[in-house]
Design a protein around this motif. Structure first.
Motif, mmCIF file in Angstrom:
data_model
loop_
_atom_site.group_PDB
_atom_site.id
_atom_site.type_symbol
_atom_site.label_atom_id
_atom_site.label_comp_id
_atom_site.label_asym_id
_atom_site.label_seq_id
_atom_site.Cartn_x
_atom_site.Cartn_y
_atom_site.Cartn_z
ATOM 1 N N UNK A 60 -17.124 -13.903 1.006
ATOM 2 C CA UNK A 60 -17.923 -12.809 1.522
ATOM 3 C C UNK A 60 -17.600 -11.542 0.730
ATOM 4 N N UNK A 61 -18.496 -10.574 0.685
ATOM 5 C CA UNK A 61 -18.247 -9.369 -0.124
ATOM 6 C C UNK A 61 -17.183 -8.484 0.500
ATOM 7 N N UNK A 62 -16.643 -7.577 -0.327
ATOM 8 C CA UNK A 62 -15.687 -6.609 0.186
ATOM 9 C C UNK A 62 -14.454 -6.485 -0.680
ATOM 10 N N UNK A 63 -13.425 -5.884 -0.114
ATOM 11 C CA UNK A 63 -12.126 -5.707 -0.765
ATOM 12 C C UNK A 63 -11.550 -7.082 -1.139
ATOM 13 N N UNK A 64 -10.713 -7.162 -2.178
ATOM 14 C CA UNK A 64 -10.138 -8.462 -2.553
ATOM 15 C C UNK A 64 -9.485 -9.215 -1.394
ATOM 16 N N UNK A 65 -8.788 -8.505 -0.505
ATOM 17 C CA UNK A 65 -8.158 -9.202 0.618
ATOM 18 C C UNK A 65 -9.220 -9.720 1.591
ATOM 19 N N UNK A 66 -10.314 -8.993 1.754
ATOM 20 C CA UNK A 66 -11.416 -9.492 2.571
ATOM 21 C C UNK A 66 -12.005 -10.767 1.984
ATOM 22 N N UNK A 67 -12.222 -10.754 0.688
ATOM 23 C CA UNK A 67 -12.815 -11.927 0.042
ATOM 24 C C UNK A 67 -11.874 -13.120 0.146
ATOM 25 N N UNK A 68 -10.593 -12.864 -0.070
ATOM 26 C CA UNK A 68 -9.610 -13.937 0.060
ATOM 27 C C UNK A 68 -9.583 -14.465 1.487
ATOM 28 N N UNK A 69 -9.613 -13.561 2.464
ATOM 29 C CA UNK A 69 -9.576 -13.958 3.869
ATOM 30 C C UNK A 69 -10.753 -14.856 4.224
ATOM 31 N N UNK A 119 0.832 -1.209 0.000
ATOM 32 C CA UNK A 119 0.000 0.000 0.000
ATOM 33 C C UNK A 119 0.865 1.256 0.000
ATOM 34 N N UNK A 120 1.862 1.281 0.851
ATOM 35 C CA UNK A 120 2.689 2.472 0.974
ATOM 36 C C UNK A 120 3.559 2.727 -0.253
ATOM 37 N N UNK A 121 3.874 1.666 -0.982
ATOM 38 C CA UNK A 121 4.688 1.813 -2.186
ATOM 39 C C UNK A 121 3.846 1.967 -3.452
ATOM 40 N N UNK A 122 2.531 1.914 -3.304
ATOM 41 C CA UNK A 122 1.652 2.058 -4.459
ATOM 42 C C UNK A 122 1.602 0.829 -5.346
ATOM 43 N N UNK A 123 1.954 -0.348 -4.796
ATOM 44 C CA UNK A 123 1.914 -1.586 -5.584
ATOM 45 C C UNK A 123 0.511 -2.174 -5.630
ATOM 46 N N UNK A 124 -0.232 -2.013 -4.555
ATOM 47 C CA UNK A 124 -1.594 -2.544 -4.455
ATOM 48 C C UNK A 124 -2.337 -1.715 -3.426
ATOM 49 N N UNK A 125 -3.644 -1.623 -3.584
ATOM 50 C CA UNK A 125 -4.475 -0.834 -2.671
ATOM 51 C C UNK A 125 -4.918 -1.711 -1.515
ATOM 52 N N UNK A 126 -4.364 -1.414 -0.322
ATOM 53 C CA UNK A 126 -4.756 -2.174 0.874
ATOM 54 C C UNK A 126 -4.454 -1.313 2.093
#
Length: 391
Positions: free
Chosen positions: A347-356, A176-183
């Motif tokens: 479950x719905x949400x951000x990609x990391x939420x869905x993966x989790x 996130x901090x490096x702008x590689x992915x939004x999280x």
């Protein structure tokens, strides 16, 4: 064919007596791992990674249980990362890595040979370093000498598999901090809530007829399992599920992702492990078979289909996600062939939420399956013997 005792899975005392290292309890801490690690990463100075120029490239090094960290970052960064992201398990470090690049090394113990050697070589070449692992470990020492950022992990869990979210969270924060992915940190807080939701849903005290992880474990015990994701994100979850079923429940498992693996999966449906077609496609076989006269039933293929949330799928361009019709067709083909099928929807949400949501469910499935088979999820005699023979 192995058989799980439903009464055993519904007895909290029985589960605790066999789960010597507290694997189920460790899975329940996944949400807490995220929250605790966010704080630890901030205190370690992870924001320093964004203080200079963006790195020319990022290499992520992990081995064994933490290897899924590489897969997650790869699938999240691929669509929009402004710099290439690569993964590595073992030395040597690629020749092009130098002072303009960032190397991320992940090892719960801080002693895994591959990540440790890669981090040491990266430090020697002057590359930026982010390491995640035990404090006061060789990995932490290498990072300190390379003037990098080390996030110390002290999660009281029995295995690196159970420490996934402690190991993954700092890497997501760095991305996130490096702008590689939004999280963002707000997203990570939502991820923690999702993991808590799964922990409540799959808690040991929940009886098997309402606990989805126990339901799937009871069924998979009588099959040759195959785990299939309906896209790239769910494919990462399928890979993790197969690793958990093999390492935790000792069940050899094939895995894949659509659309690439559709043909090889469907081809298995008319192989030696496909069951007879029956009404409804439940794969129940002959209800009147006598195991004493007809012999034990042959192993039967079981398909665990991991599916992204349908609203997310419908909104994605067809060029970036296989159509829902393909996953539906695979499931329909499986049921027509008598293959037992279980579907788990994110479950719905951000990609990391869905993966989790998918990873948490299958982690519980593998752990309940191990316990139901009379196995300690954290301890394998043969793995211990292998370490002794190679040490």
């Amino acid at each position: 064919m192995p058989h799980l005792d439903e009464a055993f899975l519904d007895s909290v005392d029985s589960l605790e007596s066999l789960d010597s290292q507290g694997s189920l309890r460790a899975l329940a801490t996944a949400g807490a791992q995220v929250r605790r690690t966010v704080v630890a990463a901030r205190e370690a100075g992870i924001d320093r990674l964004a203080g200079g120029d963006r790195p020319r490239s990022v290499l992520v090094a992990a081995l064994g249980g933490p290897l899924v960290v590489c897969d997650v970052l790869d699938v999240l960064a691929e669509p929009g990362s402004p710099v290439p992201v690569t993964t590595r398990r073992q030395a040597p470090l690629p020749g092009w890595i130098g002072p303009l690049d960032l190397v991320i090394a992940v090892s719960q113990s801080g002693r895994a040979p591959g990540p440790l050697a890669l981090a040491a070589e990266a430090a020697r070449r002057g590359a930026a370093l982010l390491t995640v692992g035990a404090p006061d470990s060789p990995l932490a020492d290498v990072c300190a000498r390379g003037r990098g950022v080390h996030v110390g992990i002290t999660a009281p869990v029995p295995t690196s598999r159970a420490a996934l979210w402690s190991l993954l969270t700092p890497v997501l924060m760095a991305a996130e901090r490096l702008g590689l992915a939004e999280c963002s940190d707000a997203v990570l807080d939502q991820v923690a809530d999702t993991l808590d939701t799964r922990a409540e849903e799959c808690r040991p005290s929940s009886e098997s007829f309402v606990n989805p992880a126990k339901v799937i474990a009871l069924g998979l015990a009588e099959t040759v399992p195959l785990v299939l994701g309906d896209g790239d994100l769910t494919g990462v979850a399928a890979n993790r599920a197969a690793a958990m079923l093999a390492r935790t429940a000792r069940m050899p498992t094939t895995h894949g992702a659509l659309p690439d693996d559709a043909a090889q999966v469907v081809a298995c449906f008319d192989g030696p492990f496909s069951g007879p077609s029956d009404v409804g496609g439940t794969g129940a076989g002959d209800l009147f078979a006598d195991p004493f006269l007809d012999g034990p039933p042959a192993p039967q293929l079981g398909l665990l289909m991991l599916r992204d949330h349908p609203e997310v799928v419908r909104e994605m361009p067809r060029s970036t996600f296989p159509p829902i019709a393909l996953a539906d067709a695979v499931v329909e083909s499986a049921r027509d062939a008598g293959v037992r099928v279980w579907e788990v929807e994110a479950l719905p949400g951000h990609p990391v939420q869905r993966l989790a949501s998918l990873v948490a469910m299958t982690d519980y499935v593998a752990t309940y399956l191990a316990l139901g088979l009379g196995l300690d999820p954290a301890i394998s005699r043969h793995v211990t013997e292998l370490r002794d023979r190679t040490s």
